[in-house]
Design a protein around this motif. Structure first.
Motif, short mmCIF file in Angstrom:
data_model
loop_
_atom_site.label_atom_id
_atom_site.label_comp_id
_atom_site.label_asym_id
_atom_site.label_seq_id
_atom_site.Cartn_x
_atom_site.Cartn_y
_atom_site.Cartn_z
N ILE A 1 -6.44 -7.33 -5.41
CA ILE A 1 -6.74 -7.27 -4.01
C ILE A 1 -8.36 -7.24 -3.73
CG2 ILE A 1 -6.97 -4.58 -3.88
CD1 ILE A 1 -4.89 -6.82 -1.44
N ASN B 1 6.00 -7.53 -1.09
CA ASN B 1 5.54 -8.70 -0.24
C ASN B 1 6.38 -10.06 -0.69
OD1 ASN B 1 3.87 -7.23 1.27
ND2 ASN B 1 2.15 -7.78 0.11
N ASP C 1 2.78 -2.76 -3.55
CA ASP C 1 2.87 -3.72 -2.48
C ASP C 1 2.91 -5.16 -2.97
OD1 ASP C 1 3.10 -1.63 -0.48
OD2 ASP C 1 0.92 -1.51 -0.26
N THR D 1 3.28 -4.47 3.04
CA THR D 1 2.06 -5.30 3.76
C THR D 1 2.68 -6.25 4.86
OG1 THR D 1 0.61 -5.16 1.77
CG2 THR D 1 -0.08 -6.82 3.52
N LEU E 1 -3.15 -11.04 4.32
CA LEU E 1 -4.38 -10.43 4.90
C LEU E 1 -5.43 -11.28 5.51
CD1 LEU E 1 -5.07 -8.30 1.78
CD2 LEU E 1 -4.05 -7.71 3.48
N VAL F 1 -9.48 -3.05 4.54
CA VAL F 1 -8.33 -2.70 3.62
C VAL F 1 -8.86 -1.66 2.59
CG1 VAL F 1 -7.07 -3.76 1.55
CG2 VAL F 1 -7.37 -5.23 3.48
N THR G 1 0.20 -12.46 -0.42
CA THR G 1 -0.51 -11.10 0.00
C THR G 1 -1.95 -11.67 0.51
OG1 THR G 1 0.58 -9.59 -1.71
CG2 THR G 1 -1.73 -8.98 -0.54
N LEU H 1 -5.95 -0.79 6.91
CA LEU H 1 -4.55 -1.22 6.01
C LEU H 1 -4.60 -0.56 4.43
CD1 LEU H 1 -2.44 -4.42 5.75
CD2 LEU H 1 -3.14 -3.46 3.83
N CYS H 2 -3.75 0.26 4.27
CA CYS H 2 -3.70 1.01 2.77
C CYS H 2 -2.88 0.09 2.15
CB CYS H 2 -3.58 2.44 3.01
SG CYS H 2 -4.57 3.54 3.74
N PHE H 3 -3.33 -0.20 0.95
CA PHE H 3 -2.60 -1.16 -0.10
C PHE H 3 -2.46 -0.12 -1.27
CE2 PHE H 3 -1.68 -4.41 -3.04
CZ PHE H 3 -1.10 -5.33 -2.34
N GLU I 1 3.86 -4.40 7.72
CA GLU I 1 2.90 -3.73 8.59
C GLU I 1 1.98 -4.81 9.40
OE1 GLU I 1 0.77 -0.42 5.59
OE2 GLU I 1 0.65 -2.30 4.97
N TYR J 1 -7.82 0.42 -0.99
CA TYR J 1 -6.78 0.43 -2.12
C TYR J 1 -6.38 1.88 -2.58
CZ TYR J 1 -4.59 -0.46 -6.53
OH TYR J 1 -3.54 -0.50 -7.53
#
Length: 236
Positions: free
Chosen positions: A173, A32, A28, A1, A131, A147, A127, A22-24, A4, A149
């Protein structure tokens, strides 16, 4: 993340996107908070200093042992599946960790612990701040930020360890996105519903990454979400 976010700042915004997705993944949270990757080389990382997000470990140092001894191994590992396959057959975890210079205190499963260590709590906070920064930038540019997941293969397993809860990264998340008012889609519960009586191996490779069927399933879910929740059912 974190990387990115840096790429988005330096390159992504130049293309004037209408939407940023944004793929989490669960891992991650580790990425991070560490200043190295699990392949053994360095990376930048963010820390919260005086309530501000501060970039550290830049310029990224290149460890001497990586340059001299492991550069070839890492190149082969990153570019050739055959090498990675043979490596996983030959080496045991302790030897791999030694070769990659992964600290002895590192335990991937910490992200699933019901009572996580401080480093995971710190990662959740970092994180969340990353974000938040992305979302604030997107709002200023009138860009939709989402976002998504993506569940890891092990999250569909049942652990024999009482201290482990595989749903926790998804919940972490989700809570961050709710707090920051970020549009959020989790494929974890949706994948569990989609699986039904099917075996998880139908959607993942042995190394835990999506296979073709997994990516197609994820793509269809995300596309449907975008049509309904973002583009107001408009076909795109």
């Amino acid at each position: 993340t974190d990387q990115e976010y840096l790429i988005l700042k330096e390159e992504g915004w130049k293309y004037s996107p209408d939407i940023v997705i944004l793929c989490f993944l669960a891992n991650d949270f580790w990425d991070n908070i560490l200043n190295f990757t699990l392949r053994g080389y360095g990376k930048p990382k963010f820390e919260i200093v005086n309530e501000k997000l501060v970039l550290k470990n830049v310029p990224v140092p290149i460890p001497e042992n990586f340059k001299k001894k492991f550069a070839l191994f890492s190149f082969l590992e990153a570019h050739f599946y055959t090498y990675s396959f043979l490596e996983n057959l030959i080496y045991k975890n302790k030897l791999l960790n030694k070769k990659r210079q992964i600290p002895s205190w590192f335990n991937y499963e910490y992200i699933y612990y019901k009572n996580p260590p401080e480093i995971i709590k710190e990662s959740i906070e970092v994180t969340g701040r990353i974000l938040r920064e992305i979302n604030m930038s997107a709002l200023k540019k009138n860009v939709k930020f989402i976002v998504v997941y993506l569940p890891s293969k092990e999250q569909f397993s049942i652990s024999s360890k009482k201290e482990i809860n595989y749903s926790l990264p998804h919940l972490y998340i989700q809570e961050i996105c709710h707090k920051e008012n970020i549009k959020f889609l989790s494929l974890y519960p949706l994948f569990k519903k989609t699986l039904g009586g099917k075996k998880i191996e139908e959607f993942y490779f042995k190394d835990g990454h999506f296979n073709k069927k997994g990516y197609l399933t994820a793509g269809k879910i995300i596309a449907e979400f975008l049509k309904k929740e973002v583009f107001n059912k408009r076909i795109f």
